[in-house]
Design a protein around this motif. Structure first.
Motif, short mmCIF file in Angstrom:
data_model
loop_
_atom_site.label_atom_id
_atom_site.label_comp_id
_atom_site.label_asym_id
_atom_site.label_seq_id
_atom_site.Cartn_x
_atom_site.Cartn_y
_atom_site.Cartn_z
N GLU A 122 0.95 -1.27 -0.22
CA GLU A 122 0.28 -0.05 -0.19
C GLU A 122 0.92 1.04 -0.16
O GLU A 122 0.56 2.11 -0.12
N ILE A 123 2.12 0.76 0.57
CA ILE A 123 2.96 1.77 0.76
C ILE A 123 4.15 2.24 -0.65
O ILE A 123 3.85 3.18 -1.44
N PHE A 124 4.26 1.13 -1.81
CA PHE A 124 5.63 1.27 -2.39
C PHE A 124 4.45 0.44 -3.83
O PHE A 124 4.11 -0.57 -2.88
N ASP A 125 4.64 0.73 -4.51
CA ASP A 125 4.34 0.35 -5.84
C ASP A 125 5.66 -0.71 -6.39
O ASP A 125 6.64 -0.12 -6.52
N TYR A 126 5.19 -1.44 -6.97
CA TYR A 126 5.79 -2.30 -7.51
C TYR A 126 4.94 -2.89 -9.32
O TYR A 126 3.67 -3.02 -9.13
N ASN A 127 6.23 -3.10 -10.26
CA ASN A 127 5.38 -3.62 -11.44
C ASN A 127 4.69 -4.85 -11.31
O ASN A 127 6.41 -6.57 -11.78
N VAL A 128 3.80 -6.20 -10.82
CA VAL A 128 3.84 -7.11 -10.93
C VAL A 128 3.53 -7.84 -12.57
O VAL A 128 2.82 -7.65 -13.31
N ILE A 129 4.57 -8.84 -12.77
CA ILE A 129 4.61 -9.56 -13.58
C ILE A 129 3.60 -10.50 -13.66
O ILE A 129 3.49 -10.88 -15.05
N SER A 130 3.79 -11.46 -13.24
CA SER A 130 2.19 -12.45 -12.86
C SER A 130 2.35 -13.38 -11.22
O SER A 130 3.63 -12.49 -10.58
N GLY A 131 1.20 -13.74 -11.49
CA GLY A 131 0.25 -14.04 -9.69
C GLY A 131 -0.40 -12.71 -9.08
O GLY A 131 -0.56 -12.16 -10.18
N ASP A 132 0.25 -12.19 -7.79
CA ASP A 132 -1.22 -11.83 -7.50
C ASP A 132 -0.20 -11.43 -5.82
O ASP A 132 -0.29 -12.41 -5.18
N VAL A 133 -0.30 -10.00 -5.58
CA VAL A 133 0.65 -9.69 -4.90
C VAL A 133 -0.49 -9.76 -3.70
O VAL A 133 0.06 -10.01 -2.06
N ARG A 134 -1.63 -10.01 -3.46
CA ARG A 134 -3.15 -9.72 -2.54
C ARG A 134 -2.85 -11.61 -1.86
O ARG A 134 -3.26 -11.30 -0.28
N SER A 135 -2.40 -12.68 -2.72
CA SER A 135 -2.86 -13.44 -2.07
C SER A 135 -0.92 -14.00 -0.88
O SER A 135 -1.82 -15.20 -0.21
N PHE A 136 -0.10 -13.36 -1.32
CA PHE A 136 1.03 -12.82 -0.71
C PHE A 136 0.95 -12.68 1.07
O PHE A 136 0.99 -13.25 1.74
N ASN A 137 -0.27 -12.11 1.25
CA ASN A 137 -0.71 -11.50 2.57
C ASN A 137 -1.23 -13.06 3.49
O ASN A 137 -1.61 -12.46 4.72
N GLU A 138 -2.11 -13.22 2.28
CA GLU A 138 -3.27 -14.79 2.98
C GLU A 138 -2.38 -15.24 3.62
O GLU A 138 -2.97 -16.45 4.47
N HIS A 139 -0.84 -15.66 3.99
CA HIS A 139 -0.45 -17.33 4.18
C HIS A 139 1.13 -16.76 4.44
O HIS A 139 1.50 -16.49 3.97
N PRO A 140 1.85 -17.33 5.68
CA PRO A 140 2.88 -16.28 5.88
C PRO A 140 4.02 -17.57 5.56
O PRO A 140 5.20 -16.62 5.68
#
Length: 797
Positions: A122-140
């Motif tokens: 939410e603070i830093f911007d990243y260009n996602v090539i593949s996948g989803d960063v939202r799912s990154f936060n769902e599992h430790p």
């Protein structure tokens, strides 16, 4: 008309091949250097500004009572305290993550990973090539890789969804993001959720004294950051029940140029370096342009007939001006084309030197701006003055030896030569001073022995298996030490809590220590370093008093201090035998005092340091091995064998202490190499210009030389006659350059707490070098002219 300008300019360029080659070579090299410098400067000035709302993002710092400098590391609960502030939009923490990756059975060292909070994206911007960063936060136990790192680990396959092993735990790849821009202070190639780190560091949740996290906060636009930090400090005091610290905020765009920070995680730069190299780049272009101006004006008489005929047949001043400006433009365009080829060939070396990843892409708008700007600048600098001078040509003035401005053009040429060599001499003096300052850094570290010493750390996956228990870890490192010492190629092995130089962040207030007659109001930060007794034989620290730790463990509770520590703490001699201990009640004493060495860098004052020999107090996860002379390859094989027995699942990562030292002064060494390169380019360009002028003067004075030889003048006399005027110009340039170099280099040295004195002999050496270079340049042409057959010279006239 334009076609005629180009055709005539092309003929003129081809007709004077020697002068054209001199101008082309000088301009091409100068343009290549200028464009590289311009790209680097633009990159430095744009650090972290590409983030959305970068001006509202701050690095949170903790400033402790008695410490003049704010600490870029914070404790974990600071973020929770900030989240309750009304002006806060988002808060996110990061922590370094180093470990071992197991990808399909292949092991890779992971040194540039970070653990981040959920709000990081939410603070830093990243260009996602593949996948989803939202799912990154769902599992430790999720992981994100950068594009280049993913290619190293998985090849061209998309790894999203694959399971890998990181240290001892399985992680799933959730996304691939574009590589960090070269102008980002935060460089990483792997991200894991902060929850994965906290799974085995639960004690950090309420620990306000463990400073292991970098905390970023994004505030609402137009927030008064001073008022915000004051409110946040009061809130943090209420939650922590501590009042010995305050909260500070450093704007993200200023992070790159914070040279006072001791945090090695962020890429640092220097505003002074940006200014210096901006000036260097422009001076290199001007130096090359002076060659063109000088040689063009010098040839004015040779072009008198051409200009006269043009004026007689009706040529106007504007037409003549455009003609000569076209010549300048064509030459600069050719030089720019050659410079692009030079840049393409030298780009890998430039990227390695500056630790960047520049690419010469036709799609880069920044590159096109720099190229067109350089072309316009050189065309105007090269062309305007000669074009004005020649277009306002009056045959009578030139026959009398005057230029457009009614002073002799020979004076103008001499002035330009002096200006060129002023730049060159300043470069030479600057290079010598930078070298001496770096040599001072080497000598400041000579208070201990770094030769033939290799260091390596216990990897995090091994530490995790032992739950970071100091007792287990210390027994493990002791076992490795004993195994290594059985090898005949290794003299000694020592264990330590951290490296003995670089950014030592393990410090505590003076109130955490106790000594006889202590001043309870003293506010000082003391660096604490654990070293085993064997370190004395490896590093050979210079003892001012007392002795090193005994190997029989009789000094387990005793301490060795550096000179600054006894002076800062007010301990009076004799030091050995005096009470000194931790404030917890241990009884120990000072057994020795070592000579100060710069364990951070010459930018910082040497601080108080306490060295202990009790590994129950510190986690000993660093090893140092002293290798016998001439046996480095065999010793490294032995170390690799030991490592394979004790840590088979982790690749061996090691570093020689000389390399570790160089890392402390990496930026300064980089600057010194760039200045040396600029110095060489400037001198070569100046020498070429001098060679061209010497050739022209010898040609002009051919009849005089022939007559002198007929009258009995020797080759040596004629050579001295031709060289004397040029040497006078160089001497005059040395006189002008010396105070300029002294002022500029003195400003640079102000950045260092410990610095050299600028001695008179530096200017003498620089002057002698400049004179020798000029003599070598003009000597060949002078001797050639002096040895010419006078009969041929006079007949030709």
């Amino acid at each position: 008309m334009l076609k005629n300008y180009i055709r005539t300019a092309w003929r003129s360029i081809l007709y004077n091949k020697t002068i054209t080659l001199i101008n082309l070579f000088g301009l091409s090299v100068a343009l290549a250097a200028f464009i590289f410098i311009a790209l680097w400067v633009q990159n430095e000035l744009s650090f972290d500004s590409y983030y959305k709302d970068a001006k509202d993002i701050y690095l949170v710092q903790m400033k402790f009572t008695g410490d003049d400098q704010a600490n870029p590391l914070t404790s974990l609960p600071v973020a929770e305290a900030l989240r309750e502030e009304t002006k806060v939009v988002n808060v996110a923490r990061m922590a370094r993550w180093m470990g071992t990756l197991n990808v399909n059975g292949q092991l890779f060292n992971q040194k540039t990973g970070i653990a981040v909070d959920n709000d990081w994206f939410e603070i830093f911007d990243y260009n996602v090539i593949s996948g989803d960063v939202r799912s990154f936060n769902e599992h430790p136990y999720s992981v994100i890789f950068t594009q280049s790192r993913a290619r190293q680990l998985f090849g061209d396959k998309d790894p999203v969804g694959q399971v890998i092993k990181l240290d001892t735990t399985l992680y799933q790849v959730k996304a691939i993001v574009k590589d960090n821009p070269v102008n980002s202070s935060i460089q990483f190639d792997m991200l894991v959720p902060m929850a994965a780190r906290l799974a085995y560091r639960k004690g950090d949740y309420n620990n306000w004294t463990n400073l292991s996290y970098r905390t970023f906060v994004k505030v609402q636009p137009n927030t008064d950051i001073n008022a915000f930090t004051q409110t946040a400090t009061r809130h943090a005091h209420e939650l922590s029940k501590l009042t010995n610290f305050s909260i500070a905020g450093q704007p993200l765009p200023e992070l790159h140029f914070d040279t006072d920070s001791s945090d090695p995680v962020f890429r640092r730069g220097s505003r002074m370096a940006v200014f210096v190299f901006s000036v260097l780049g422009i001076l290199l272009l001007i130096t090359a342009s002076i060659n063109y101006i000088n040689l063009t004006i010098a040839r004015a008489n040779a072009r008198a007939k051409e200009i006269s005929i043009r004026k007689i047949v009706g040529g106007s001043r504007v037409q003549l001006f455009c003609q000569f400006l076209t010549e300048s433009f064509l030459l600069c365009l050719f030089a720019l084309s050659i410079s692009i080829i030079i840049m393409g060939l030298s780009l890998p070396s430039f990227n390695a030197l500056t630790e960047t990843n520049f690419q010469l892409s036709v799609a880069s708008t920044i590159l096109w701006r720099v190229l067109l700007g350089a072309l316009l600048f050189t065309t105007l600098v090269n062309g305007v003055f000669p074009a004005l001078t020649l277009s306002f040509f009056k045959p009578l003035d030139y026959l009398q030896g005057y230029s457009l401005l009614k002073f002799r053009n020979v004076l103008l040429r001499k002035g330009l030569v002096v200006f060129q060599f002023v730049i060159g001499v300043v470069f030479i003096i600057g290079t010598i001073i930078i070298y001496l300052q770096m040599d001072l850094a080497q000598r400041s570290a000579a208070h201990y022995d770094r030769a033939q010493v290799v260091t390596f750390d216990i990897p995090s996956q091994v530490l995790q298996k032992m739950d970071y228990d100091p007792q287990q870890i210390n027994l493990f490192t002791e076992a490795i030490r004993n195994d290594l010492e059985r090898n005949s190629f290794i003299e000694n092995v020592a264990v330590a809590s951290t490296s003995i130089e670089g950014n030592l962040l393990n410090s505590s207030g003076a109130r955490n220590w106790y000594w006889e007659g202590m001043d309870t109001t003293l506010k000082a930060q003391i660096v604490h370093l654990f070293l085993s007794a064997e370190a004395g034989n490896i590093f050979n620290f210079q003892l001012k008093e007392g002795h090193w730790f005994n190997k029989d463990h009789s000094d387990k509770k005793n301490y060795i201090l550096n000179e600054t520590a006894v002076r800062t703490l007010g301990i009076r001699p004799p030091y050995a035998g005096q009470l000194f201990a931790r404030n917890g009640g241990d009884t120990g004493q000072i057994i020795g005092v070592i000579k100060d060495y710069n364990f951070r860098s010459l930018y910082n004052k040497v601080g108080p340091m306490v060295i202990s020999n009790n590994n129950n107090d510190e986690l000993a996860s660093v090893l140092f091995a002293k290798i016998t002379a001439g046996n480095i390859p065999r010793a490294m094989d032995a170390i690799a064998g030991t490592w394979k027995r004790f840590a088979p699942d982790a690749p061996l990562e090691y570093q020689f202490m000389n390399e570790a030292f160089d890392n402390v002064y990496k930026n300064d060494l980089k600057i010194s190499k760039l200045v040396l390169l600029s110095c060489c380019i400037s001198i070569i360009i100046s020498a070429l210009g001098l060679f061209g002028l010497a050739t022209f003067v010898a040609e002009q004075r051919r009849k005089e030389i022939g007559i002198r030889k007929v009258m009995g003048a020797t080759v040596a006399q004629i050579t001295v006659m031709l060289s004397r005027d040029f040497v006078k110009l160089v001497v005059f340039a040395i006189v002008i350059a010396s105070p300029i170099a002294w002022w500029s280099m003195n400003k640079w040295l102000q950045n260092f707490v410990y610095r050299i004195n600028i001695s008179w002999w530096i200017f003498l050496v620089a002057g002698i070098l400049a004179i020798l270079i000029s003599l070598f340049t003009i000597g060949f042409q002078s001797v050639k002219a002096a040895m010419a057959n006078p009969v041929k010279s006079l007949r030709r006239e």
